[in-house]
Write an enzyme that holds these catalytic residues in place. Structure first.
Site, mmCIF file in Angstrom:
data_model
loop_
_atom_site.group_PDB
_atom_site.id
_atom_site.type_symbol
_atom_site.label_atom_id
_atom_site.label_comp_id
_atom_site.label_asym_id
_atom_site.label_seq_id
_atom_site.Cartn_x
_atom_site.Cartn_y
_atom_site.Cartn_z
ATOM 1 N N HIS A 1 59.557 125.006 31.198
ATOM 2 C CA HIS A 1 58.708 125.728 32.148
ATOM 3 C C HIS A 1 58.370 127.147 31.717
ATOM 4 O O HIS A 1 58.022 127.982 32.544
ATOM 5 C CB HIS A 1 59.369 125.731 33.542
ATOM 6 N N GLY B 1 72.929 121.352 37.336
ATOM 7 C CA GLY B 1 72.312 122.305 38.255
ATOM 8 C C GLY B 1 70.820 122.153 38.467
ATOM 9 O O GLY B 1 70.091 123.139 38.438
ATOM 10 N N SER C 1 67.890 120.086 41.115
ATOM 11 C CA SER C 1 67.678 119.202 42.263
ATOM 12 C C SER C 1 66.881 117.968 41.853
ATOM 13 O O SER C 1 66.694 117.064 42.658
ATOM 14 C CB SER C 1 66.936 119.955 43.365
#
Ligand code: OAD
Length: 229
Positions: free
Chosen positions: A104, A175, A177
């Protein structure tokens, strides 16, 4: 040497004091995603978006890698390791990981807004020169923008990351979601039967067959997993 691919998300940097996105008090609660992290937000109000990333850079500068990052880096002593991270911080690199793919983007970099991935116009900011002034231009005369993959934009490194996962003997996920695609789909590229370990205190998937869940924080979970491997 066996190959490990580690996929990380904001949770691994939470213990370094950086906010996650979707937890209570997460970044998106304080700063709505549609104002700071979409392609449209950038087009509509680049000054506001630029300010937001200047603010995040200040926070990153104050953060240090934690044991989670360090234990991931330590895996390189025994394995061939690729870290695929959704995080835009550079804490994996600071902890000593040598092969990191950022899905990202990277907070410490800025680029051309016309030609985002053109390496000629990607500039790395330094700790004493962290802030991008409003209206600052890239080498091609376009507005300098954060080197961040905004929602609504392609993820150029996803194929490289998928190719790494396909070759992995072990996959570790820490870590995240697993709410954002295409990153969340990466584990499907693992060869059938590849052991996958997910470390997250509030895991969003449950254990099955080769998927093992360690419902702990990044540092504690990595300590446990490193002892097991
Ligand atoms: P999220 O905020 O969606 O999820 C953070 C995860 O970290 C949750 O599953 C938490 O349970 C977990 N967590 C919290 N504390 C932890 C700890 N101490 N140790 C380990 N895990 C912990 O963040 P991401 O999944 O990374 O994209 O979000 C994915 C993408 O969405 C981000 O890269 C960002 C965001 O929009 C962009 O900015 C493009």
């Amino acid at each position: 040497m066996k190959k490990i691919v580690v996929l990380t998300g904001a949770g691994i940097s939470a213990e370094s004091g950086l906010s996650t996105f979707r937890d209570e008090d997460g970044l998106w609660e304080q700063h709505p995603v549609e104002r700071v992290a979409t392609h449209e937000a950038w087009e509509r109000d680049p000054v506001y978006v630029n300010d937001f990333y200047n603010m995040l850079r200040g926070k990153l500068l104050a953060a240090k890698p934690n044991d989670g990052h360090r234990l991931v880096a330590d895996l390189e002593k025994k394995y061939q390791v690729t870290v695929v991270t959704q995080n835009v911080d550079n804490l994996h690199e600071m902890a000593g990981s040598t092969h990191v793919i950022h899905l990202h983007g990277e907070l410490m970099k800025v680029c051309s807004s016309r030609d985002v991935d053109n390496p000629h116009f990607i500039k790395t900011l330094t700790p004493d020169n962290l802030e991008v002034a409003p209206g600052e231009k890239a080498g091609d005369g376009s507005l300098l923008r954060p080197y961040i993959v905004f929602f609504g934009e392609a993820v150029p490194n996803i194929e490289k990351a998928a190719a790494e996962v396909m070759e992995a003997d072990i996959m570790i996920i820490i870590g995240t979601s697993l709410a954002v695609y295409p990153a969340a789909g990466l584990m499907r590229f693992a060869k059938p039967g590849t052991p996958i370990y997910l470390i997250d205190p509030r895991p969003t998937v449950s254990a099955k067959q080769n998927l093992h869940v360690i419902a702990k924080g990044a540092s504690e979970g990595m300590r446990e997993l490193s002892a097991m491997l």
